[in-house]
Design a protein around this motif. Structure first.
Motif, mmCIF file in Angstrom:
data_model
loop_
_atom_site.group_PDB
_atom_site.id
_atom_site.type_symbol
_atom_site.label_atom_id
_atom_site.label_comp_id
_atom_site.label_asym_id
_atom_site.label_seq_id
_atom_site.Cartn_x
_atom_site.Cartn_y
_atom_site.Cartn_z
ATOM 1 N N ASP A 432 23.086 50.109 45.177
ATOM 2 C CA ASP A 432 24.345 50.042 44.417
ATOM 3 C C ASP A 432 25.567 49.773 45.291
ATOM 4 N N ARG A 433 25.388 49.264 46.473
ATOM 5 C CA ARG A 433 26.528 49.022 47.353
ATOM 6 C C ARG A 433 27.013 47.582 47.294
ATOM 7 N N MET A 434 26.231 46.710 46.668
ATOM 8 C CA MET A 434 26.618 45.305 46.567
ATOM 9 C C MET A 434 26.348 44.796 45.165
ATOM 10 N N LEU A 435 27.085 43.776 44.811
ATOM 11 C CA LEU A 435 26.953 43.093 43.537
ATOM 12 C C LEU A 435 26.713 41.617 43.822
ATOM 13 N N VAL A 436 25.670 41.057 43.199
ATOM 14 C CA VAL A 436 25.216 39.699 43.518
ATOM 15 C C VAL A 436 25.346 38.837 42.277
ATOM 16 N N THR A 437 25.814 37.622 42.450
ATOM 17 C CA THR A 437 25.881 36.645 41.363
ATOM 18 C C THR A 437 25.869 35.237 41.949
ATOM 19 N N GLY A 438 25.538 34.290 41.101
ATOM 20 C CA GLY A 438 25.515 32.890 41.506
ATOM 21 C C GLY A 438 26.542 32.088 40.727
ATOM 22 N N GLU A 439 26.727 30.868 41.144
ATOM 23 C CA GLU A 439 27.703 29.995 40.503
ATOM 24 C C GLU A 439 27.045 28.668 40.158
ATOM 25 N N SER A 440 27.565 28.043 39.144
ATOM 26 C CA SER A 440 27.151 26.681 38.838
ATOM 27 C C SER A 440 27.842 25.723 39.791
ATOM 28 N N LEU A 441 27.237 24.565 39.970
ATOM 29 C CA LEU A 441 27.757 23.605 40.943
ATOM 30 C C LEU A 441 29.042 22.967 40.424
ATOM 31 N N PRO A 442 30.172 23.264 41.045
ATOM 32 C CA PRO A 442 31.413 22.628 40.592
ATOM 33 C C PRO A 442 31.444 21.141 40.965
ATOM 34 N N LYS A 443 32.319 20.439 40.332
ATOM 35 C CA LYS A 443 32.447 19.009 40.595
ATOM 36 C C LYS A 443 33.069 18.794 41.974
ATOM 37 N N GLY A 444 32.430 17.938 42.753
ATOM 38 C CA GLY A 444 32.911 17.648 44.086
ATOM 39 C C GLY A 444 32.403 18.578 45.159
ATOM 40 N N GLN A 445 31.516 19.526 44.801
ATOM 41 C CA GLN A 445 30.952 20.445 45.784
ATOM 42 C C GLN A 445 29.503 20.071 46.059
ATOM 43 N N ALA A 446 29.086 20.221 47.297
ATOM 44 C CA ALA A 446 27.749 19.760 47.699
ATOM 45 C C ALA A 446 26.670 20.744 47.285
ATOM 46 N N GLU A 447 26.905 22.053 47.462
ATOM 47 C CA GLU A 447 25.881 23.056 47.191
ATOM 48 C C GLU A 447 26.488 24.224 46.418
ATOM 49 N N ALA A 448 25.650 24.813 45.557
ATOM 50 C CA ALA A 448 26.048 26.025 44.847
ATOM 51 C C ALA A 448 25.697 27.242 45.697
ATOM 52 N N ASN A 449 26.521 28.271 45.624
ATOM 53 C CA ASN A 449 26.389 29.429 46.505
ATOM 54 C C ASN A 449 25.959 30.663 45.734
ATOM 55 N N LEU A 450 25.426 31.601 46.495
ATOM 56 C CA LEU A 450 25.095 32.931 46.013
ATOM 57 C C LEU A 450 26.048 33.914 46.690
ATOM 58 N N TYR A 451 26.780 34.706 45.894
ATOM 59 C CA TYR A 451 27.844 35.553 46.420
ATOM 60 C C TYR A 451 27.396 37.016 46.415
ATOM 61 N N PHE A 452 27.779 37.719 47.485
ATOM 62 C CA PHE A 452 27.518 39.155 47.625
ATOM 63 C C PHE A 452 28.863 39.855 47.816
ATOM 64 N N TYR A 453 29.160 40.816 46.924
ATOM 65 C CA TYR A 453 30.419 41.542 46.978
ATOM 66 C C TYR A 453 30.136 43.034 47.131
ATOM 67 N N SER A 454 31.031 43.716 47.850
ATOM 68 C CA SER A 454 30.922 45.155 48.037
ATOM 69 C C SER A 454 31.501 45.869 46.820
ATOM 70 N N THR A 455 30.800 46.908 46.370
ATOM 71 C CA THR A 455 31.277 47.669 45.220
ATOM 72 C C THR A 455 32.286 48.746 45.601
ATOM 73 N N LYS A 456 32.545 48.923 46.896
ATOM 74 C CA LYS A 456 33.530 49.916 47.342
ATOM 75 C C LYS A 456 34.830 49.258 47.784
ATOM 76 N N SER A 457 34.719 48.291 48.671
ATOM 77 C CA SER A 457 35.934 47.608 49.137
ATOM 78 C C SER A 457 36.246 46.362 48.332
ATOM 79 N N TYR A 458 35.303 45.892 47.474
ATOM 80 C CA TYR A 458 35.474 44.721 46.608
ATOM 81 C C TYR A 458 35.667 43.432 47.409
ATOM 82 N N GLU A 459 35.281 43.421 48.654
ATOM 83 C CA GLU A 459 35.411 42.221 49.472
ATOM 84 C C GLU A 459 34.104 41.445 49.482
#
Length: 651
Positions: A432-459
């Motif tokens: 429960d220390r991180m929150l994970v989500t993905g994104e759809s490929l935006p226009k003009g971007q080469a690769e879609a990313n997977l993001y990891f965020y902290s649930t305490k500092s929100y960074e």
């Protein structure tokens, strides 16, 4: 009980004090204040001082009485012990000889760096604040020295160590198909994985049976021409809930065979609580956390339905989602919390609504209007493992973290997370220390990313580029410690760590794919010679089917069993004779058939001449030892036989 009399004031006598001792005015005033009765008379006392003296006398009397009753000696107040600090320090040095050594090492290190640091003597445990400061200073010193100790990073609670907890050192890819994979689910034990896509296919992956080629062992279409929107294993892992674009949810067993199909409701009934099932397309569904036969579904008919059991095909409970003015709104996602006391739904109007399962489902327990932008689907709503936090993902390019204890405002909102699929989800890490989500490929971007965020500092802790297509589903398996990510181009990527991850994809990558050895085929050319001699003539080449039919007709090659006897009565015994002995004699003892009406004497005498001329059985055996046979002479035919005379007894 006799108690002492309570006297107001204390009479103190200065016995040790001689009248000739000189005394300063200040000392005299102080003594006069401390002991007002020094002169032997009574002086006027304050009310507060009088009350305190009365209480002291009462406590002394009660303690003395209790000591007498219990027989405890020395009960009551005792004088405080006097500790020698130097003596305690010496004892601590004897019991902890390593402390001075550590002190000296620390001083040497600081002297080498050119920093003057005072190392104080520490006896006993440090207070919490001092421990945290000491831990931070030690960690800073280790970072300066460049030490890469993994164990210290795991134990430390710093936000920088979260990136090392993500299992993404190795990567393996599985190919589901060519279309977007909308659904992904893992077995609770970590043995299997199922995936469903927009092209109606559902694939089963078995980690123990796959090799490095990563091929699925089964592929089927459970809902015909409907895309698979959601998949989830039951708590025991023996059933799979299939949510498709149809109005009827299905339950499959572990191998993909159908066990239940929910009923479809009547679309002409306006009251949705009166129908037996959903009447519109399903949007989401999930299993009960610990009841293996109960699951929840949500659809575009404005209801959530709880289904119980595999035999009864009707729902148990119907929950209606309402908008601001009481009108109907649709639920885009739904979920249970970990202890199944709450049901949460993310609606199309941007609201989050929850119901308590221990109460009636008429009113909501929590209802947050305008949690997300109105008109955009809340594609995922997930409870944390501890159950105190809630994460939501929406198509308004945001992800929000909520606290159920303060549910009016989100703890934090992450923006610029583009999503074009209504099944894009988010998930918590196992701790429960991180929150994970993905994104759809935006226009003009080469690769879609997977993001990891902290649930305490929100960074943002980490960002992993996944593919040149959209990232839809994300699954962090708590038992395998592996990440499974489905993409819009039909691929499923698995990220794992050699040290932290166990089983799963690690079992497959070490197995090499064995190719079948090609069979050597030697072509035989046939020479056609129509006028050749029979010795050199070759048979015409026939197909394998004709050769097989010919070999089938041959009783020896086909190993045909004995055919049953159709003639006669009573089976095989009756066809050969009336008794078992006749059957044995005629089929085993004799090669020729003997009729029952034949005379046995004639049958034996038939071989008498042959036996006399050519003896075979008895005569040759006794030829050497048998004496010569002497037979009586035959009498003439006309001579009568002599009569034996009668004896006296006979007469």
């Amino acid at each position: 009980m006799q108690r002492g009399k309570i006297s107001f004031g204390k009479i103190q006598l200065n016995v040790n004090k001689t009248p000739a001792e000189p005394e300063s005015n200040e000392t005299a005033k102080r003594d006069e204040k401390e002991s007002p009765n020094t002169s032997g008379g009574f002086k006027k006392m304050d009310k507060q001082q009088m009350i305190s003296q009365i209480e002291d006398v009462v406590v002394d009397l009660e303690s003395q009485h209790l000591k007498e009753v219990m027989g405890i000696s020395g009960f009551g107040r005792k004088a405080a012990k006097v500790f020698d600090i130097n003596e305690q320090i010496e004892k601590a040095r004897i019991t902890r000889p390593g402390l001075d050594k550590k002190k000296e090492e620390a001083k040497l290190e600081e002297n080498e760096k050119g920093n003057e640091v005072e190392v104080e003597d520490v006896i006993g445990p440090l207070p919490p604040n001092a421990e945290e400061e000491k831990g931070k200073s030690t960690e800073a010193a280790s970072n300066v020295e460049g030490s890469d100790d993994d164990s210290s990073d795991e134990d430390s609670d710093d936000e920088q160590s979260l990136a090392k907890r993500i299992p993404y050192t190795h990567e393996v890819q599985m190919q589901h198909g060519s279309r977007a994979v909308l659904a992904l689910a893992g077995d609770p034990s970590g043995a299997r994985l199922v995936s469903g896509s927009i092209d109606y296919d559902m694939c089963f992956w078995d980690f123990a049976g796959m090799d490095s080629g990563m091929r699925s062992f089964r592929q089927l279409q459970p809902c015909e021409n409907h895309p698979i929107r959601s998949l989830q294993y039951s708590v025991t892992g023996d059933m799979i809930l299939v949510i498709s674009g149809n109005a009827q949810a299905k339950v499959l067993d572990r191998d993909g065979f159908e066990k239940l199909e929910c009923c479809k409701g009547d679309q002409y009934i306006s009251d949705m609580s009166r129908t037996k099932g959903h009447v519109a397309q399903l949007t989401s569904g999930c299993w009960h956390p610990f009841n293996r036969e109960q699951f929840l579904t949500a659809a575009l008919d404005g209801t959530l339905r709880i289904w119980q059991g595999l035999r009864s095909k009707e729902q148990v409970q119907v929950i209606k989602t309402r908008a601001q003015g009481g009108l109907r709104t649709n639920a885009a996602s739904c979920n249970f919390n970990r202890d199944a006391t709450l049901i949460a739904a993310g609606c199309v109007d941007g609201s989050i609504q929850t119901w308590d399962t221990r109460k009636m489902y008429v009113n909501t327990t929590h209802c947050v209007r305008e949690a997300h932008q109105k008109g955009t689907e809340i594609t995922s709503i997930v409870f944390s493992y501890m159950g105190q936090q809630l994460a939501t993902r929406s198509n308004d390019e945001t992800m929000k973290l909520w606290d159920l204890r303060q549910f009016k405002k989100p703890l934090h909102t992450w923006t610029n997370l583009f999503s074009r699929y209504d099944t894009t989800d988010c998930c918590f890490s196992p701790d429960d220390r991180m929150l994970v989500t993905g994104e759809s490929l935006p226009k003009g971007q080469a690769e879609a990313n997977l993001y990891f965020y902290s649930t305490k500092s929100y960074e943002e802790v980490q960002r992993i580029p996944v593919s040149n297509s959209h990232v839809i589903k994300t699954l962090w398996h708590p038992k395998l410690s592996q990440l499974f990510v489905s993409c819009g181009n039909g691929t499923i990527k698995c990220y794992y760590d050699e040290q932290r991850s166990i089983r799963g994809a690690k079992l497959c990558v070490v197995k090499t794919h064995r190719k079948r050895q090609p069979m050597e085929m030697v072509g035989v050319s046939q020479i056609i010679t129509p006028h050749a001699l029979p010795l050199f003539r070759q048979e015409k080449s026939r197909t394998s089917r004709k050769r097989m039919e010919k070999a089938r007709m041959d009783p020896v090659k086909s190993k045909r069993p004995d055919l049953p006897i159709t003639s006669g009565q009573g089976g095989r015994v009756a066809s050969s004779g009336g008794t078992l002995s006749s059957y044995v004699i005629r089929n085993l003892g004799l090669s020729k058939r003997v009729d029952d009406d034949q005379d046995p004497r004639e049958a034996i005498l038939k071989y008498a001449k042959d036996a006399a001329e050519n003896p075979y059985w008895i005569a040759p055996a006794y030829k050497q030892t048998q004496p010569k046979a002497i037979f009586s002479e035959k009498l003439p035919a006309d001579e009568p036989t002599t009569k034996k005379p009668k004896t006296e007894a006979e007469k």
